[in-house]
Scaffold this motif. Sequence first.
Motif, PDB file in Angstrom:
ATOM      1  N   LEU A 224      -8.770   3.086  52.445  1.00  0.00           N
ATOM      2  CA  LEU A 224      -8.618   4.309  53.239  1.00  0.00           C
ATOM      3  C   LEU A 224      -9.946   5.040  53.359  1.00  0.00           C
ATOM      4  O   LEU A 224     -10.319   5.517  54.449  1.00  0.00           O
ATOM      5  N   LEU A 225     -10.688   5.121  52.261  1.00  0.00           N
ATOM      6  CA  LEU A 225     -11.981   5.810  52.287  1.00  0.00           C
ATOM      7  C   LEU A 225     -12.988   5.056  53.156  1.00  0.00           C
ATOM      8  O   LEU A 225     -13.762   5.668  53.905  1.00  0.00           O
ATOM      9  N   THR A 226     -12.972   3.734  53.059  1.00  0.00           N
ATOM     10  CA  THR A 226     -13.881   2.937  53.888  1.00  0.00           C
ATOM     11  C   THR A 226     -13.576   3.140  55.367  1.00  0.00           C
ATOM     12  O   THR A 226     -14.490   3.285  56.197  1.00  0.00           O
ATOM     13  N   LYS A 227     -12.285   3.172  55.681  1.00  0.00           N
ATOM     14  CA  LYS A 227     -11.880   3.355  57.081  1.00  0.00           C
ATOM     15  C   LYS A 227     -12.307   4.709  57.621  1.00  0.00           C
ATOM     16  O   LYS A 227     -12.623   4.853  58.808  1.00  0.00           O
ATOM     17  N   SER A 228     -12.356   5.701  56.744  1.00  0.00           N
ATOM     18  CA  SER A 228     -12.754   7.050  57.170  1.00  0.00           C
ATOM     19  C   SER A 228     -14.256   7.278  57.047  1.00  0.00           C
ATOM     20  O   SER A 228     -14.731   8.407  57.163  1.00  0.00           O
ATOM     21  N   GLY A 229     -15.010   6.201  56.779  1.00  0.00           N
ATOM     22  CA  GLY A 229     -16.459   6.304  56.729  1.00  0.00           C
ATOM     23  C   GLY A 229     -17.026   6.797  55.413  1.00  0.00           C
ATOM     24  O   GLY A 229     -18.185   7.220  55.349  1.00  0.00           O
ATOM     25  N   GLN A 230     -16.251   6.725  54.341  1.00  0.00           N
ATOM     26  CA  GLN A 230     -16.713   7.187  53.028  1.00  0.00           C
ATOM     27  C   GLN A 230     -16.925   5.979  52.105  1.00  0.00           C
ATOM     28  O   GLN A 230     -16.261   5.832  51.086  1.00  0.00           O
ATOM     29  N   ALA A 231     -17.867   5.134  52.501  1.00  0.00           N
ATOM     30  CA  ALA A 231     -18.100   3.880  51.775  1.00  0.00           C
ATOM     31  C   ALA A 231     -18.580   4.115  50.350  1.00  0.00           C
ATOM     32  O   ALA A 231     -18.221   3.366  49.426  1.00  0.00           O
ATOM     33  N   ALA A 232     -19.399   5.160  50.130  1.00  0.00           N
ATOM     34  CA  ALA A 232     -19.918   5.429  48.785  1.00  0.00           C
ATOM     35  C   ALA A 232     -18.779   5.795  47.835  1.00  0.00           C
ATOM     36  O   ALA A 232     -18.729   5.321  46.693  1.00  0.00           O
ATOM     37  N   GLN A 233     -17.849   6.637  48.309  1.00  0.00           N
ATOM     38  CA  GLN A 233     -16.697   6.993  47.485  1.00  0.00           C
ATOM     39  C   GLN A 233     -15.801   5.779  47.251  1.00  0.00           C
ATOM     40  O   GLN A 233     -15.254   5.598  46.159  1.00  0.00           O
ATOM     41  N   SER A 234     -15.664   4.955  48.284  1.00  0.00           N
ATOM     42  CA  SER A 234     -14.880   3.727  48.150  1.00  0.00           C
ATOM     43  C   SER A 234     -15.469   2.832  47.070  1.00  0.00           C
ATOM     44  O   SER A 234     -14.735   2.273  46.239  1.00  0.00           O
TER      45      SER A 234
END
Length: 385
Positions: A224-234
């Motif tokens: 979900l985080l990757t899909k929303s552009g939050q790769a670092a958090q992912s």
Amino acid sequence: MDFDISLLLISLLLAFVLGWLASRLDLRQLRIENRQAPKAYFKGLNFLLNEQQDQAIDAFIEAVQSDPDTSELHFALGNLFRRRGEYERAVRVHQHLLSRGDLSQDDQHRAQHALALDYLKAGLLDRAEEALLKLEGTRFEAQARLALLANYERSRDWEHAAGIARKLEASGQGSFKGRLAHYLCEQAATLLAKADSAGAQSLLQQAIDSAPQVPRPRMDMAALLTKSGQAAQSCRVLTDALHASPAAIPLIAPLLAQSAIASGQVAETLELLKATYQEVPSLDVLDAIVSLEASTTALTPTARDWYARHLEKEPSLVAATKWIAGEKLEREAFHPQVQRALDHAVKPLTRYRCAACGFEAKVHFWQCPGCQAWDSYPARRVEEL
């Protein structure tokens, strides 16, 4: 008119004899019936033990006709009908039991439970749910909740399934935290389909909090985080998953490599996966390492050498096939045919296999499509089992 006392005595004697004879006849008939009912009952049991269900049913019907007030005979007959798949007849037997006013409360609850099982077996899920809910507060409560859980899973009613899982956990019927985490993930997937990312993230966080050792919530959260552009958090969430769920490392490693590449955290992630591979050699971890090294430079012999190193640890047709894919053969013209044959040969080895029923699939499932068991798929591929 003179009263003849002798006639009175004769009449009284005659009445006594007739009464005695009538009572003897009644007792004799009662004894005959009582002998017949157990005889038919035991005959039915004998047929049942010999797996002759048709004859057992006939014997139990005969016993019920001889002694219609015996509830045990009705329970035996109803259960036999259910086992034979004659659900309508089983329902009628158990409904008849419930309609009797002389039935004890415990037998009423028992008949209610049997009726619920009839509905479940017949696939009448709404009626089964209604019948099972009436067993709250009875000695069949735990069994009813487990049946309700299976019922809600079957109908994919994840919200109610989560509620039942919480009740079972609270009542000490075992650990249902893993199941609850899966139900919350399923609810999150439903919200994601409706574009409710915030609601889905909230449910996934609840799943992580309730069952930190279960890998799925963190993996779904990372996606979900990757899909929303939050790769670092992912990447951070997957790193936590790597430490919290060692058994699921082969599933987590490829996702972690993708997040690391997207967030520019290749170097530290590469070191982490190399250390992990030393402890847990796995083909999927190996692929993740190779993909990370390939993202910084071209697929050099150094990167491909990981497959050769893996072969030193254990024989693997999958690793050998991947190593040969980038190797120049002496007769290069035959390389495509050789590679195609090897790829075809290793396909069955790269599948996942359910430990409960043996069902194999190309992808990993949290719930087996074959037997519906949860977490029955090991994280490793068939070749590594």
